[in-house]
Design an enzyme around this catalytic site. Sequence first.
Site, PDB file in Angstrom:
ATOM      1  N   TYR A  14       4.926  89.482  31.662  1.00  0.00           N
ATOM      2  CA  TYR A  14       4.556  88.779  32.882  1.00  0.00           C
ATOM      3  C   TYR A  14       4.336  89.853  34.053  1.00  0.00           C
ATOM      4  CZ  TYR A  14       6.322  84.688  30.274  1.00  0.00           C
ATOM      5  OH  TYR A  14       6.632  83.867  29.535  1.00  0.00           O
ATOM      6  N   HIS A  19       2.712  84.514  38.914  1.00  0.00           N
ATOM      7  CA  HIS A  19       3.912  83.926  38.895  1.00  0.00           C
ATOM      8  C   HIS A  19       4.934  84.997  39.074  1.00  0.00           C
ATOM      9  CE1 HIS A  19       5.883  79.852  38.868  1.00  0.00           C
ATOM     10  NE2 HIS A  19       6.373  80.210  37.750  1.00  0.00           N
ATOM     11  N   ASN A  66      12.545  79.402  35.715  1.00  0.00           N
ATOM     12  CA  ASN A  66      13.117  77.759  35.869  1.00  0.00           C
ATOM     13  C   ASN A  66      14.519  78.005  35.802  1.00  0.00           C
ATOM     14  OD1 ASN A  66      10.415  77.161  35.848  1.00  0.00           O
ATOM     15  ND2 ASN A  66      10.865  76.321  33.651  1.00  0.00           N
ATOM     16  N   ASN A 112       9.042  75.656  40.350  1.00  0.00           N
ATOM     17  CA  ASN A 112      10.185  75.282  39.494  1.00  0.00           C
ATOM     18  C   ASN A 112      11.211  76.282  39.818  1.00  0.00           C
ATOM     19  OD1 ASN A 112       9.365  72.922  38.367  1.00  0.00           O
ATOM     20  ND2 ASN A 112       8.280  74.083  36.740  1.00  0.00           N
TER      21      ASN A 112
END
Length: 190
Positions: A14, A19, A66, A112
């Site tokens: 990631y 994000h 999340n 989220n």
Amino acid sequence: MKLIVGLGNPESRYIGTRHNIGFSAVEKIAASFGANFSKGKGKSLEAKITHRGEQVIIIKPMTYMNLSGHAVVAAMNFYKIVRNDILIICDDLNLPSGTIRLRAKGSAGGQNGLKHIIESLGSEEFARLRIGIRVDETSLTSFSSFVLGKFSENEKVVMEKILPITSDAALDFTINGIEHAMNNYNKPVT
């Protein structure tokens, strides 16, 4: 004492994704003070800095986006930090790339990580700094593919300009509060 939280996902795959811009922002802040991240309270990495006499705890939740609220609550409880003294830094698909937006409170707006923090705290009343990642107004077929995708070269240039400003805005919050930071930094980066 203040708490700055950068949201992102913990796995190396990631790194460099839209994000994870919250992680990039807090890494920039910590690096500017020569601070390193180490195991924190709960499932997080943390760095500690002192800015103009104010102790600041910086965390990166290692729970995935999340479930970020777990790490935030653990740090708040351990350090006895109240909601007014936390700032959450995250991506925002609804803001154009090159824009940051500070708010004293508000809804999750589809983010989220913020949603879980709101659920965990039982309140929307905490400061947040959103970093715009929206490139254009065309409709996306997959929001998750977009936010989990890597920045293009052009987007990287924009983010390289915005991260120092994000850092300044977050540090302004730690000394002068959210209203002052909002008045000084809620504008497009040129």
